[in-house]
Write an enzyme that holds these catalytic residues in place. Structure first.
Site, short mmCIF file in Angstrom:
data_model
loop_
_atom_site.label_atom_id
_atom_site.label_comp_id
_atom_site.label_asym_id
_atom_site.label_seq_id
_atom_site.Cartn_x
_atom_site.Cartn_y
_atom_site.Cartn_z
N VAL A 196 0.84 -1.19 0.00
CA VAL A 196 0.00 0.00 0.00
C VAL A 196 0.88 1.25 0.00
CG1 VAL A 196 -0.30 0.13 2.53
CG2 VAL A 196 -2.04 1.08 1.05
N GLY A 197 2.05 1.15 0.65
CA GLY A 197 3.01 2.27 0.65
C GLY A 197 3.66 2.34 -0.73
N ARG A 234 6.13 3.66 8.31
CA ARG A 234 7.43 3.63 7.65
C ARG A 234 8.48 4.13 8.65
NH1 ARG A 234 5.59 0.62 4.56
NH2 ARG A 234 5.46 0.75 2.29
N GLU A 237 16.21 -1.10 7.13
CA GLU A 237 15.63 -2.42 7.37
C GLU A 237 16.49 -3.45 6.66
OE1 GLU A 237 11.47 -2.47 6.40
OE2 GLU A 237 11.02 -0.93 7.87
N HIS A 285 9.07 -5.71 10.19
CA HIS A 285 8.13 -5.24 9.15
C HIS A 285 7.16 -6.34 8.72
CE1 HIS A 285 7.73 -2.02 5.76
NE2 HIS A 285 6.55 -2.58 6.03
N ILE A 286 6.34 -6.79 9.67
CA ILE A 286 5.41 -7.89 9.39
C ILE A 286 3.94 -7.46 9.52
CG2 ILE A 286 6.99 -9.80 9.95
CD1 ILE A 286 5.70 -9.87 12.77
N GLY A 287 3.70 -6.16 9.40
CA GLY A 287 2.34 -5.65 9.57
C GLY A 287 1.30 -6.40 8.74
C1 DGY Z 1 2.92 -1.89 2.69
O1 DGY Z 1 2.14 -2.54 1.99
O2 DGY Z 1 3.24 -0.74 2.40
C2 DGY Z 1 3.44 -2.52 3.94
O3 DGY Z 1 4.44 -1.81 4.51
C3 DGY Z 1 3.86 -3.95 3.72
O4 DGY Z 1 2.72 -4.67 3.57
#
Ligand code: DGY
Length: 401
Positions: free
Chosen positions: A163-164, A320, A349, A368-370
């Site tokens: 998404v970022g 981020r 990272e 970074h496992i959101g």
């Molecule tokens: C994103 O999608 O930007 C997250 O950081 C990873 O899924």
């Protein structure tokens, strides 16, 4: 963010693996047109006219998209029609859930893939994207003019499985008429879940507790040991009140928090209250960062910001890394200017093993496992493929930037 970081079958719990489908391999890392495993027993030999007639029949008979989706393993009539166009090529920069790869191959695309969990070396990437029509990339792939030059004039679309999109030079893409797709919505719940988990892990000192259980320092039950602040009656501040920020607020609904406040560019209809950034710093017992990385959010949390926060505050960042100045944060945590921090994102990272934040008990760092649920990662892979297929077919992309 490789598939092996996920629980269970990390690649795709729903769609069969492409490796079980027959394929004509172009090179060790390349996959050419593969049939869906639903069709693997009977070779599919449908010509253009046949497919068109079949589509007319299905549409004429009001057969719905879900039938087409199930039977042909493509997302819609729109996607199905992509199988009718000339063969385009796509370069995929990593091992990703197979659901996306299957969509690409089912749509007749020639797929070349860096089939590893480690990032593709830049030189390799620059060489391999020469003359491709589409790029399927991740947040770790910097998409700048060097890369766009290397791709050449054939590149029509970039689909990022994220998404970022701060890793993509959007201006440069616009200038060159390259369309860009991303993966909003499908990871909202996963990321919001993880945000709450990280908040609780930090405030309730879960890492210290697990460590004590393992190393024998548990001893007896102690009334004042490993205590932390409760969410109940607290003020939770959220920076960035988009899809993820709002979902975090919803998830906190069952915790009887006192008040939710947020800072965002625009007012959002909700029971949370919009406040200025300074107010967010001053009032929050828990401060959660859910904003995008932009020039105005970079380094927003520095020495000055930490000095304005409550000494009892817990900071959580699942957006981020660069939104937080990591050295200033380490200092603030060491000096007890704030009580704790939970970070799912860092700069760089991975975080260097000798970084002072890793030595602090009041800092929980995750890799970074959101969005790392099986479901979200599979959906992200599919949506990235659907974006690419739609753009190559000159159609509306499901999620275009
Ligand atoms: C994103 O999608 O930007 C997250 O950081 C990873 O899924």
């Amino acid at each position: 963010m490789g598939g092996d970081n996920t629980l269970g079958n990390g690649n795709d719990p729903v769609v069969p693996q492409a490796s079980s489908a027959s394929s004509a391999t172009l090179s060790p890392d390349a996959i050419s047109v593969r049939r869906s495993s639903r069709t693997k027993k009977a070779p599919v030999r449908l010509n253009l006219g046949c497919l068109r007639r079949m589509r007319c029949f299905l549409l004429g008979g009001k057969v719905c998209n879900s039938f087409i989706k199930r039977y042909f393993n493509c997302s819609s009539v729109a996607t199905m029609s992509t199988t009718l166009s000339r063969q385009h090529s796509v370069y995929v920069t990593r091992n990703v859930p197979e659901s996306g790869i299957q969509l690409l191959t089912s749509a007749g695309l020639k797929v070349t893939q860096w089939k590893h969990d480690a990032a593709v070396p830049r030189e390799e990437l620059l060489t391999n994207i020469s003359q491709v029509d589409a790029l399927f990339c991740l947040l770790t792939d910097k998409v700048d003019s060097e890369l766009l030059d290397a791709a050449g004039g054939s590149l029509k679309v970039i689909g990022t499985m994220s998404v970022g999109h701060d890793h993509i030079d959007m201006e440069e893409c616009k200038k060159r008429g390259i369309r860009v797709g991303f993966t909003p919505d499908v990871l909202t719940h996963a990321t919001a879940e993880l945000t709450v988990a990280l908040l609780l892990a930090t405030s309730r000192r879960l890492m210290e507790g697990v460590q004590a259980a393992k190393d024998g320092s548990w001893g007896t039950w102690k009334p004042t040991w490993l205590c932390g602040p409760s969410l109940q009656n607290s003020t939770v501040g959220i920076l960035g009140f988009g899809r993820i920020g709002q979902q975090v607020a919803k998830n906190l609904g069952g915790f009887d928090v006192g008040k939710i406040i947020y800072t965002a560019r625009t007012e959002v209809a909700s029971c949370a209250q919009r406040v200025e950034f300074d107010e967010l710093l001053l009032q929050s017992d828990f401060l959660i960062i859910c904003c995008a990385l932009t020039d105005s959010t970079k380094n927003l949390f520095d020495k000055n910001a930490f000095l304005k926060m409550k000494k009892s505050a817990i900071l959580v960042n699942t957006s981020r890394g660069p939104v937080v100045n990591m050295d200033d944060l380490a200092e603030a945590l060491e000096n007890k200017e704030i009580a704790g921090a939970g970070l799912d994102v860092t700069v760089p990272e991975p975080i260097p093993l000798d970084h002072s934040l890793l030595k602090l008990n009041n800092c929980v760092v995750l890799p970074h496992i959101g969005s790392a649920t099986n479901e979200a990662r599979s959906a992200m892979s599919r949506l990235t493929a659907e974006n690419i297929i739609a753009a190559l077919n000159n159609q509306k992309m499901p999620a275009e930037l």
